[in-house]
Design a protein around this motif. Sequence first.
Motif, mmCIF file in Angstrom:
data_model
loop_
_atom_site.group_PDB
_atom_site.id
_atom_site.type_symbol
_atom_site.label_atom_id
_atom_site.label_comp_id
_atom_site.label_asym_id
_atom_site.label_seq_id
_atom_site.Cartn_x
_atom_site.Cartn_y
_atom_site.Cartn_z
ATOM 1 N N GLY A 73 -40.639 3.721 -101.738
ATOM 2 C CA GLY A 73 -41.496 4.928 -100.976
ATOM 3 C C GLY A 73 -41.233 6.515 -101.790
ATOM 4 O O GLY A 73 -40.763 5.940 -102.746
ATOM 5 N N GLU A 74 -41.871 7.256 -101.664
ATOM 6 C CA GLU A 74 -42.384 8.158 -102.666
ATOM 7 C C GLU A 74 -41.298 9.059 -102.706
ATOM 8 O O GLU A 74 -40.077 9.463 -102.854
ATOM 9 C CB GLU A 74 -43.482 9.765 -102.077
ATOM 10 N N GLY A 75 -41.505 9.670 -104.636
ATOM 11 C CA GLY A 75 -39.733 10.418 -104.538
ATOM 12 C C GLY A 75 -38.792 9.411 -105.066
ATOM 13 O O GLY A 75 -38.620 8.272 -104.694
ATOM 14 N N VAL A 76 -37.711 9.984 -105.083
ATOM 15 C CA VAL A 76 -36.332 9.168 -105.956
ATOM 16 C C VAL A 76 -35.883 9.187 -104.269
ATOM 17 O O VAL A 76 -35.673 10.530 -103.694
ATOM 18 C CB VAL A 76 -35.939 10.066 -106.467
ATOM 19 N N ARG A 77 -35.315 7.973 -104.308
ATOM 20 C CA ARG A 77 -34.782 7.850 -102.921
ATOM 21 C C ARG A 77 -33.144 7.346 -102.991
ATOM 22 O O ARG A 77 -33.335 6.221 -103.906
ATOM 23 C CB ARG A 77 -35.760 6.914 -102.238
ATOM 24 N N VAL A 78 -32.475 6.807 -102.088
ATOM 25 C CA VAL A 78 -31.475 6.490 -101.828
ATOM 26 C C VAL A 78 -31.966 4.839 -100.286
ATOM 27 O O VAL A 78 -32.681 5.021 -99.910
ATOM 28 C CB VAL A 78 -29.763 7.358 -101.079
ATOM 29 N N SER A 79 -31.797 4.306 -100.754
ATOM 30 C CA SER A 79 -32.078 2.895 -100.129
ATOM 31 C C SER A 79 -31.120 2.313 -99.991
ATOM 32 O O SER A 79 -30.632 1.280 -100.514
ATOM 33 C CB SER A 79 -33.283 2.325 -101.153
#
Length: 172
Positions: free
Chosen positions: A14-20
Motif C-alpha cells: 500500500g501507499e506509504g509506511v503501513r501496518v500489514s
Amino acid sequence: MYYGELKKCDIANGEGVRVSLFVSGCRNRCKDCFQPETWDFCFGKPFTEDTEREIFAELDKSYIAGLSLLGGDPFEPENQRALLPMLRRIREKYPQKTVWCYTGYRLEELMSAGSHPCCEATEEMLSCIDILFIAEEKDISLQFRGSRNQRIIDMAQTRKNEKIVLWSKLRR
C-alpha cells in the motif's frame, strides 16, 4: 481468527509506511498464491486483544499511513466478523489513516446477498475500506499488486458514484 504475520513497518502493501495484517483462512485457493499456508484458518497465531493493541500502538505513530489487510482472505465471513470491530475503532480513532484490503473475491460477489463471502458484516466492512484489491492473474512487476487483472478499487469514489471506480494514482 488467526493471523500469519503482522508487519509493523511495511512499504510493499500500500501507499506509504503501513501496518500489514496477514489473516489466516482462504477458500479461494487462487492459482499461484504466494502464501498457500494462509489458506488454513488455524495457521499462525490467534488474533487477540494484545494483537489489536500492537496494531493500535503502531498506528499511533505519525509516519504510519494506515493499515493493510491481506491473507488468507480478510473477506472470508469468519474473518470479516473478527476484523469489523477493530476496523470500527480504527476509523473512529484514526480517520486520517487509510485502510487497504486485498481479497480474492470480486466486489460484485461481496455485495451480492446469498454469495459465500457476503454476510452481515460485509457492507459495513466495505464502508471501512479505502482501497480494495482483487486478484487473479499473477504478475509481480505491477505496483501494489501481484496480478495483472487485479483491480484496485477506490471505495470512497465507488460509494459516491454508485459504480466501481478504479484508484487513479495507479502507475501501470
